[in-house]
Write an enzyme that holds these catalytic residues in place. Structure first.
Site, PDB file in Angstrom:
ATOM      1  N   LYS A  26       3.618   9.552  -0.150  1.00 36.86           N
ATOM      2  CA  LYS A  26       2.742   9.355  -1.208  1.00 36.86           C
ATOM      3  C   LYS A  26       0.664  10.155  -0.973  1.00 36.86           C
ATOM      4  CE  LYS A  26      -0.605   5.205  -1.541  1.00 36.86           C
ATOM      5  NZ  LYS A  26      -1.154   4.519  -0.730  1.00 36.86           N
ATOM      6  N   ARG A  83       3.100   2.367  -3.961  1.00 37.44           N
ATOM      7  CA  ARG A  83       4.749   1.916  -3.512  1.00 37.44           C
ATOM      8  C   ARG A  83       5.370   2.145  -4.772  1.00 37.44           C
ATOM      9  NH1 ARG A  83       3.528  -3.735  -2.046  1.00 37.44           N
ATOM     10  NH2 ARG A  83       2.117  -2.956  -1.362  1.00 37.44           N
ATOM     11  N   LYS A 139     -10.994  -2.418  -6.502  1.00 41.83           N
ATOM     12  CA  LYS A 139     -11.290  -2.399  -5.299  1.00 41.83           C
ATOM     13  C   LYS A 139     -13.130  -2.280  -5.201  1.00 41.83           C
ATOM     14  CE  LYS A 139      -8.214   0.681  -2.809  1.00 41.83           C
ATOM     15  NZ  LYS A 139      -7.349  -0.491  -2.289  1.00 41.83           N
ATOM     16  N   ASP A 174      -3.504  -2.279  -7.425  1.00 40.75           N
ATOM     17  CA  ASP A 174      -3.925  -1.386  -6.145  1.00 40.75           C
ATOM     18  C   ASP A 174      -2.726  -1.812  -5.532  1.00 40.75           C
ATOM     19  OD1 ASP A 174      -5.604  -0.615  -4.801  1.00 40.75           O
ATOM     20  OD2 ASP A 174      -6.728  -1.924  -3.990  1.00 40.75           O
ATOM     21  N   ASP A 225      -5.663   8.499   0.980  1.00 40.15           N
ATOM     22  CA  ASP A 225      -4.690   7.945   0.387  1.00 40.15           C
ATOM     23  C   ASP A 225      -3.848   8.892   0.627  1.00 40.15           C
ATOM     24  OD1 ASP A 225      -4.382   5.226   0.023  1.00 40.15           O
ATOM     25  OD2 ASP A 225      -4.334   5.238  -1.930  1.00 40.15           O
TER      26      ASP A 225
END
Length: 460
Positions: free
Chosen positions: A228, A314, A240, A310, A251
């Site tokens: 990712k 995936r 967020k 958010d 991230d």
């Protein structure tokens, strides 16, 4: 600076690494002057304790470091490295056996104790260098350390200097180092080449979304790693709060980890065919950001209702996994900083993973324990499948209720890797508190366990 061992030299300072249980036996082999010196220093061989041994001319004839009690060692990873930062700059050579400790792991820990992220401010790790202990392969350990350094540097770099453009450049640089090839599908080409969810997540950012595809090796079993690469995650329109956004430079930790693992594999010239897929995006807010309530069609043809922007990781992984599955690799592994639920479940130290392959799980668990890279198997729990089926679309990217968030995310991803020998890691990628050989900040998780398990799971 590369983390390497010192060359063997007769001038290296002898280093005695002692446990509290073994201190008395070691002292029995020493002259009375050393016994007195150790006693006056109050040395009890606690973890990280250091005593320098004097010579007759006021110099240092050796050093003794503590490895801590059995209980302390069981709660620590790199016990030899605990003393590295307390030693004066110089070259040291291990002068005794490390009973009940894995020597390669301890030597790696010493190298990693030298790591510091100094791109923006002066910083330094341990300056004491170690001669590689006899019987080990220094090039192997240095290659593993270099892969870990790559992962840490990528995660630690903030998004203004590590967006999709820079992550692509880092991938090209790694490929050039080892003769790998990289192809890139970018911007509107993602639509034309059928990666609609990667495009949807990243289209609102100033740097175009893209899919990085690196290949290396011509023979052997096939291994595909998917990482990712969300270089920054605002949460999108489901913005967020500030406290949750502060660490979102990490991230892309899944991408950083698979690139570090790829470095290890290629540097060690493992006999396999490697593919690395990284969907590199920023999840930003703009007029064309994807919205809650949107329904996206994935590369695989499955439709996905967006109930939270958010839960974007995936989505980009799904398109990459679908591409990977089209080649039917012998092993398919994804790594992602995917859910906060995983952190609640196992904390920041453990790497939770999912697999239906019991042989893979056994190999990972054994390897993780051997190399001090802890993992924890989580279940693909079939009864929760209905939680990711919203009715209006094939899949829901963010099931309501908050239960089993890491499991439902893993089940979501498995839909796109169906029919594969698939393993998913839901990692944290960040060390919140400094520890021996593990500075505060970005950190690789699970990569060394995978590396150690590869010979068994791929029969190489």
């Amino acid at each position: 600076m590369p983390l390497t061992f010192a060359p063997p030299t007769s001038d290296a300072t002898p280093l005695y690494a002692i446990t509290p249980e073994g201190l008395e036996d070691w002292l029995a082999t020493q002259p009375d002057s050393i016994k007195a010196w150790i006693g006056s220093a109050g040395f009890k061989a606690s973890l990280g304790a250091v005593v320098l041994l004097p010579d007759t001319e006021g110099g240092v004839s050796g050093t003794v470091v503590g490895l801590g009690s059995a209980k302390t060692r069981a709660r620590s990873r790199f016990v030899l490295a605990a003393s590295a930062k307390s030693l004066p700059e110089g070259t040291y050579a291990l002068a005794n056996d490390l009973a009940d400790l894995d020597l390669e792991t301890e030597a790696l820990g010493w190298l990693l104790a030298g790591y510091a992220f100094d791109r923006y401010a002066k910083a330094s790790g341990a300056s004491a260098r170690l001669v590689c202990p006899e019987g080990l392969k220094p090039a192997r350990i240095e290659a593993i350390a270099a892969g870990e350094v790559l992962t840490r540097d990528l995660i630690n770099t903030p998004a203004n200097d590590m967006g999709p453009d820079q992550l692509e450049a880092a991938t090209h640089s790694l490929a050039d180092q080892f003769g790998a090839t990289v192809s890139v599908t970018k911007g509107a080409d993602l639509i034309e080449q059928n990666f609609p969810m990667i495009h949807a997540v990243g289209r609102a950012a100033s740097q175009a979304p893209r899919l990085l595809d690196m290949r290396w090796g011509g023979t052997g079993p096939t291994l595909t790693l998917v990482g990712k690469g969300v270089c920054f995650d605002t949460g999108g329109l489901n913005l967020k709060p500030g406290a949750s956004m502060g660490l979102m430079k990490k991230d892309m930790g899944g991408a950083a980890t698979v690139l570090g693992l790829a470095h290890m594999i290629m540097a060690l010239k493992l006999p396999l065919k490697l593919r690395v897929l990284i969907p590199a995006v920023e999840n930003s807010v703009s007029a064309d950001a994807f919205r809650p309530g949107d329904i996206l069609t994935s590369r695989k043809g499955l439709t996905v209702e967006i109930n939270n922007t958010d839960a974007e990781g995936r989505l980009v992984l799904a398109d990459a996994l679908a591409l990977a599955a089209e080649e039917n690799p012998d092993q398919l592994i994804s790594m992602a900083t995917l859910t906060g639920a995983a952190r609640v479940a196992v904390g920041p130290d453990l790497s939770p993973y999912y697999t239906d392959d019991t042989a893979m799980a056994a190999a990972l668990n054994e390897a993780a324990q051997a190399v001090a890279d802890p993992v924890w198997r989580m279940p693909f729990w079939e009864p929760y499948e209905k939680m990711i089926e919203p009715g209006i679309a094939d899949l829901d990217n963010a099931p309501k209720g908050g239960f089993a968030g890491s499991i439902t995310a893993a089940l979501f991803l498995r839909r796109f890797a169906e029919g594969q020998n698939y393993t998913h890691f839901d990692i944290y990628g960040w060390n919140p508190t400094a520890a021996p050989a593990r500075s505060k900040g970005g950190v690789g998780m699970g990569a060394r366990a995978i590396l150690a398990a590869l010979p068994k799971i791929l029969d190489i």
